[in-house]
Design a protein around this motif. Structure first.
Motif, short mmCIF file in Angstrom:
data_model
loop_
_atom_site.label_atom_id
_atom_site.label_comp_id
_atom_site.label_asym_id
_atom_site.label_seq_id
_atom_site.Cartn_x
_atom_site.Cartn_y
_atom_site.Cartn_z
N GLN A 15 -58.40 52.27 -40.10
CA GLN A 15 -58.14 51.28 -39.05
C GLN A 15 -56.66 50.93 -38.92
O GLN A 15 -56.28 50.19 -38.03
CB GLN A 15 -58.97 50.02 -39.29
CG GLN A 15 -58.45 49.13 -40.40
CD GLN A 15 -59.38 47.98 -40.69
OE1 GLN A 15 -60.55 47.97 -40.31
NE2 GLN A 15 -58.88 46.98 -41.39
N TYR A 16 -55.82 51.48 -39.80
CA TYR A 16 -54.40 51.15 -39.76
C TYR A 16 -53.60 52.26 -39.10
O TYR A 16 -53.88 53.43 -39.29
CB TYR A 16 -53.87 50.92 -41.19
CG TYR A 16 -54.66 49.85 -41.91
CD1 TYR A 16 -54.64 48.53 -41.46
CD2 TYR A 16 -55.44 50.16 -43.01
CE1 TYR A 16 -55.38 47.54 -42.11
CE2 TYR A 16 -56.18 49.18 -43.66
CZ TYR A 16 -56.14 47.88 -43.20
OH TYR A 16 -56.88 46.91 -43.82
N THR A 48 -53.85 42.26 -52.93
CA THR A 48 -53.62 42.14 -51.49
C THR A 48 -52.15 42.41 -51.24
O THR A 48 -51.29 41.84 -51.92
CB THR A 48 -53.98 40.73 -50.99
OG1 THR A 48 -55.37 40.50 -51.26
CG2 THR A 48 -53.73 40.59 -49.49
N LYS A 51 -48.33 40.66 -45.39
CA LYS A 51 -47.61 41.17 -44.22
C LYS A 51 -46.14 41.43 -44.51
O LYS A 51 -45.50 42.26 -43.87
CB LYS A 51 -47.72 40.19 -43.05
CG LYS A 51 -49.11 40.06 -42.49
CD LYS A 51 -49.13 39.03 -41.37
CE LYS A 51 -50.55 38.79 -40.88
NZ LYS A 51 -50.60 37.81 -39.79
N THR A 85 -49.71 48.70 -41.00
CA THR A 85 -49.60 48.17 -39.64
C THR A 85 -50.86 48.52 -38.87
O THR A 85 -51.51 49.53 -39.11
CB THR A 85 -48.37 48.73 -38.89
OG1 THR A 85 -48.45 50.15 -38.84
CG2 THR A 85 -47.07 48.31 -39.55
N GLN A 86 -51.18 47.63 -37.95
CA GLN A 86 -52.32 47.81 -37.05
C GLN A 86 -51.81 47.44 -35.66
O GLN A 86 -51.26 46.36 -35.48
CB GLN A 86 -53.44 46.87 -37.49
CG GLN A 86 -54.78 47.17 -36.90
CD GLN A 86 -55.85 46.30 -37.55
OE1 GLN A 86 -55.59 45.18 -37.96
NE2 GLN A 86 -57.05 46.82 -37.65
N GLN A 87 -51.91 48.38 -34.74
CA GLN A 87 -51.37 48.20 -33.39
C GLN A 87 -49.89 47.80 -33.46
O GLN A 87 -49.42 46.94 -32.73
CB GLN A 87 -52.18 47.17 -32.60
CG GLN A 87 -53.61 47.62 -32.39
CD GLN A 87 -54.47 46.57 -31.71
OE1 GLN A 87 -54.16 45.39 -31.72
NE2 GLN A 87 -55.56 47.04 -31.10
N LYS A 89 -48.26 46.11 -35.67
CA LYS A 89 -47.92 44.85 -36.32
C LYS A 89 -48.33 44.89 -37.80
O LYS A 89 -49.40 45.43 -38.12
CB LYS A 89 -48.62 43.68 -35.64
CG LYS A 89 -48.16 43.45 -34.21
CD LYS A 89 -48.77 42.17 -33.66
CE LYS A 89 -48.11 41.77 -32.36
NZ LYS A 89 -48.93 41.94 -31.19
N PRO A 90 -47.50 44.30 -38.69
CA PRO A 90 -47.87 44.26 -40.10
C PRO A 90 -49.17 43.47 -40.31
O PRO A 90 -49.38 42.45 -39.65
CB PRO A 90 -46.70 43.52 -40.78
CG PRO A 90 -45.58 43.57 -39.80
CD PRO A 90 -46.20 43.67 -38.44
N VAL A 91 -50.01 43.98 -41.19
CA VAL A 91 -51.28 43.31 -41.51
C VAL A 91 -51.48 43.30 -43.03
O VAL A 91 -50.95 44.15 -43.73
CB VAL A 91 -52.50 44.01 -40.86
CG1 VAL A 91 -52.49 43.83 -39.35
CG2 VAL A 91 -52.56 45.49 -41.21
N GLU A 92 -52.24 42.31 -43.49
CA GLU A 92 -52.62 42.27 -44.90
C GLU A 92 -53.66 43.34 -45.16
O GLU A 92 -54.48 43.64 -44.31
CB GLU A 92 -53.22 40.91 -45.27
CG GLU A 92 -52.21 39.84 -45.46
CD GLU A 92 -52.77 38.61 -46.15
OE1 GLU A 92 -54.01 38.51 -46.36
OE2 GLU A 92 -51.97 37.73 -46.48
N VAL A 93 -53.61 43.90 -46.36
CA VAL A 93 -54.61 44.90 -46.74
C VAL A 93 -54.92 44.73 -48.22
O VAL A 93 -54.04 44.41 -49.01
CB VAL A 93 -54.13 46.34 -46.41
CG1 VAL A 93 -52.85 46.67 -47.11
CG2 VAL A 93 -55.18 47.38 -46.74
#
Length: 107
Positions: A15-16, A48, A51, A85-87, A89-93
């Motif tokens: 999804q990333y 985790t 971002k 990143t997702q779309q 933008k930085p995201v938590e994973v």
């Protein structure tokens, strides 16, 4: 030097746009009592990646010996990443990371 294999395992990696990439690694110190006893082992930590690329919520998933857990967690808490990143933008994973304590390679 200690063998630490960087294996990012994320259940939802697809999804990333970009998976997190480790950019700064602190090697865990080999616990003295484990070294004296001649014990090698490994620890799986879950963490985790925020971002901003820092780590948080580090916890032990499993370990071959309790004596390795604190060293593994303390090291991983200091790691830095280029965040996922997702779309764009930085995201938590949340990831799981294997830390190997190999006595032969630590000498």
């Amino acid at each position: 030097s200690l063998l630490v294999s960087i294996v990012l395992s994320s259940a939802h990696a697809e999804q990333y746009d970009r998976r997190p990439v480790v950019i700064y690694v602190v090697q865990p110190s080999f616990p003295r009592e484990m070294s004296k006893a001649g014990i090698s082992g490994d620890v799986v930590v879950q963490l985790t990646i925020a971002k901003d690329g820092t780590t948080k919520d580090v916890r032990i998933v499993r370990s071959s010996h309790k004596g390795f857990e604190e060293a593994a967690a303390q090291a991983v808490e200091k790691w830095k990443f280029h965040p996922a990143t997702q779309q764009g933008k930085p995201v938590e994973v949340i990831i799981r990371q294997l830390i190997e304590f190999n006595l032969e390679e630590s000498k």
